[in-house]
Design a protein around this motif. Structure first.
Motif, short mmCIF file in Angstrom:
data_model
loop_
_atom_site.label_atom_id
_atom_site.label_comp_id
_atom_site.label_asym_id
_atom_site.label_seq_id
_atom_site.Cartn_x
_atom_site.Cartn_y
_atom_site.Cartn_z
N GLU A 229 -23.93 -48.08 41.66
CA GLU A 229 -23.62 -49.47 41.30
C GLU A 229 -24.83 -50.39 41.44
OE1 GLU A 229 -21.03 -50.77 40.01
OE2 GLU A 229 -19.30 -49.47 40.41
N TYR B 29 -19.04 -44.18 30.09
CA TYR B 29 -17.67 -44.12 29.61
C TYR B 29 -17.44 -42.83 28.83
CZ TYR B 29 -17.31 -49.16 30.48
OH TYR B 29 -17.28 -50.40 31.05
N LEU C 286 -23.51 -35.15 35.76
CA LEU C 286 -22.10 -35.49 35.96
C LEU C 286 -21.22 -34.52 35.21
CD1 LEU C 286 -23.87 -38.34 35.78
CD2 LEU C 286 -21.60 -39.36 35.97
N TRP D 39 -12.31 -42.09 31.14
CA TRP D 39 -12.81 -42.37 32.48
C TRP D 39 -14.03 -43.27 32.39
CZ3 TRP D 39 -17.78 -40.83 32.83
CH2 TRP D 39 -18.18 -39.67 32.17
N ARG D 40 -14.31 -43.91 33.51
CA ARG D 40 -15.45 -44.83 33.63
C ARG D 40 -16.13 -44.53 34.96
NH1 ARG D 40 -15.54 -50.10 36.09
NH2 ARG D 40 -17.00 -51.59 35.13
N SER D 41 -17.45 -44.31 34.94
CA SER D 41 -18.14 -43.90 36.15
C SER D 41 -19.46 -44.65 36.28
CB SER D 41 -18.41 -42.39 36.11
OG SER D 41 -19.18 -41.97 37.22
N SER E 147 -14.73 -35.59 33.90
CA SER E 147 -14.21 -36.52 34.91
C SER E 147 -15.17 -37.64 35.27
CB SER E 147 -13.87 -35.75 36.19
OG SER E 147 -15.06 -35.21 36.77
N GLY E 148 -16.46 -37.46 34.98
CA GLY E 148 -17.47 -38.43 35.40
C GLY E 148 -17.94 -38.25 36.82
N LYS E 149 -17.44 -37.23 37.50
CA LYS E 149 -17.84 -36.97 38.88
C LYS E 149 -19.30 -36.52 38.94
CE LYS E 149 -16.81 -33.95 42.82
NZ LYS E 149 -15.97 -32.83 43.32
N HIS F 275 -22.54 -48.52 33.78
CA HIS F 275 -21.42 -47.58 33.74
C HIS F 275 -21.52 -46.61 32.57
CE1 HIS F 275 -19.75 -50.88 36.23
NE2 HIS F 275 -19.09 -49.91 36.83
#
Length: 426
Positions: free
Chosen positions: A248, A231, A282, A242-244, A286-288, A229
């Motif tokens: 995964e 952060y 990204l 946010w956390r992205s 926002s981490g998007k 992840h």
């Protein structure tokens, strides 16, 4: 550096598979951590809180450097470099040691007669951060501490228990603290630079997510990552903004880079698909995920003049905004450990160290520095027209070099019996 990174990635893959079958991977991938929250704020002592770790002046020194001629730079310019258990401050002009501190465990461990007992982890230094008159550094493995040394003398100023930690796999991170506005950020803690007093701690479950590796501090936002992840953390209070997770199923395989409201990072292929790694851009707010590329063996990236340079199976130059590929360079080995300097020059390690024209990838000079299949390199640092880097052989012995940044000729080199970690010049 590549060969070492590849060995670590292979080891990670093998151990990951084994622990998946036998015990589950949470206990494997998580680093040694601690949730202690009360720093000492004391000064000039040698045994750190808990009586587990002691710091003292080094009992051994490296051999005298071989100096062809002094490297340019400020008179007091100092090169800081750590090994597992030693922290050196040396004259950047000629490689002579100004001071050295070493760390060791004070714990006693008993092994029953005839029993086979695993070696206990010994305390290790991370990469130092030098700000004003202090050197801040993480000590991990046998209890985790952030400590501050006097920049000129090497005397211990303070130590603070915490949860910083050097990470080896699946990505290499040497736990360099971040420092801004008299606050030292190390692991999940914010510490007062004056005395190490804990101000706040990020509310992160490192037992579940793994060690928090701090990568960048932009304005009032800390960007960090664990094994899966990324952060964004408010540097004023530790709140997670946010956390992205880019993917995964794929662990992060190299340090992230932040530039112009974008985060650039790469992932490692999974056990079932080892060649599936990707490189991501990204949104830093926002981490998007904005875009991603299929890319083998991401090692790291640097940004210069609106372009981003990616060390992977090949060396790639991309337009930072559009993502369009400008050029691709194949080196004799995967490119890793990069640095940029004014004048459109990119320095990178592969089979030795290269200086490239960053606009087109043309080789300006190349020094092999004893390169072989068993040798890897510490990332180069370029300061005052000098390239500082180290080679490390298969026995863990290092040679530290100072090279002319314009043509690669040597100013000096020094032999170390230990494995050196990434360098800092201040």
């Amino acid at each position: 550096m590549l060969k070492y990174r590849w060995q670590k990635l292979c080891l990670f893959a093998a151990l990951f598979t084994l622990c998946s079958l036998l015990i589950g991977c949470d206990s494997f991938v998580n680093a040694w951590i601690s949730t202690r929250s009360t720093p000492t704020g004391t000064s000039l002592h040698s045994t750190l809180p808990g009586n587990n770790v002691a710091i003292s002046s080094c009992q051994d020194r490296p051999s005298a450097p071989v100096v062809t001629r002094n490297a340019p730079g400020r008179a007091q310019q100092t090169l800081y470099v750590s090994t597992y258990t030693h922290l050196y401050a040396m004259n950047a002009s000629n490689g002579t040691v100004r001071w050295c501190q070493q760390v060791k465990s004070t714990r006693q461990f008993e092994c029953p007669p005839g029993a086979h007992c695993p070696q206990h982890p010994f305390p290790t230094f991370g990469t130092p951060k030098v700000i004003n008159d202090a050197v801040y550094i993480c000590i991990s493995q046998d209890g985790d501490y952030t400590v501050a040394f006097n920049r000129k003398s090497g005397s211990l100023l303070w130590s603070a228990p915490g949860d910083c930690g050097v990470v080896n796999i699946p990505f290499a991170d040497y736990a360099a603290p971040l420092v801004k506005d008299n606050i030292v950020y190390s692991g999940s803690y914010a510490l007062r630079a004056q005395d190490g007093k804990a101000l706040w701690r990020v509310a992160i479950n490192q037992d579940a997510d793994g060690t928090l590796s701090l990568q960048a501090l932009v304005d009032n936002t800390i960007y960090a990552n664990t094994q899966n992840h990324i952060y964004a953390i408010d540097a004023r209070n530790g709140k997670i903004l946010w956390r992205s997770a880019p993917d995964e199923s794929e662990p992060i395989s190299g340090p992230l880079v932040v530039s112009d409201q974008r985060i650039f990072v790469g992932t490692l292929g999974s056990i079932g698909s080892p060649d599936a790694g990707s490189f991501y851009a990204l949104d830093a707010n926002s981490g998007k995920v904005l875009r991603n590329y299929h890319l083998h063996f991401y090692q790291g990236a640097v940004v210069q003049n609106g372009n981003i340079y990616i060390g992977a199976q090949n060396l790639y130059a991309l337009n930072k905004q559009t993502g369009s590929v400008l050029w691709v360079k194949q080196l004799a080995g995967q490119g890793t450990g990069m640095s940029v300097s004014p004048g459109n020059v990119l320095y990178i390690n592969a089979d030795g160290t290269y200086a490239l024209n960053s606009m087109n990838g043309k080789v300006l000079w190349h020094e092999s520095l004893g390169s072989s299949p068993s040798v890897y390199f510490v990332p180069p640092v370029v300061v005052s027209g000098v390239v500082y880097l180290a080679s490390i052989d298969g026995q863990g012995r290092s040679i530290l070099y100072a090279l002319n940044a314009s043509n690669g000729t040597e100013y000096w080199h020094s032999n170390y019996p230990y494995q050196l970690e990434p360098l800092t010049v201040a």
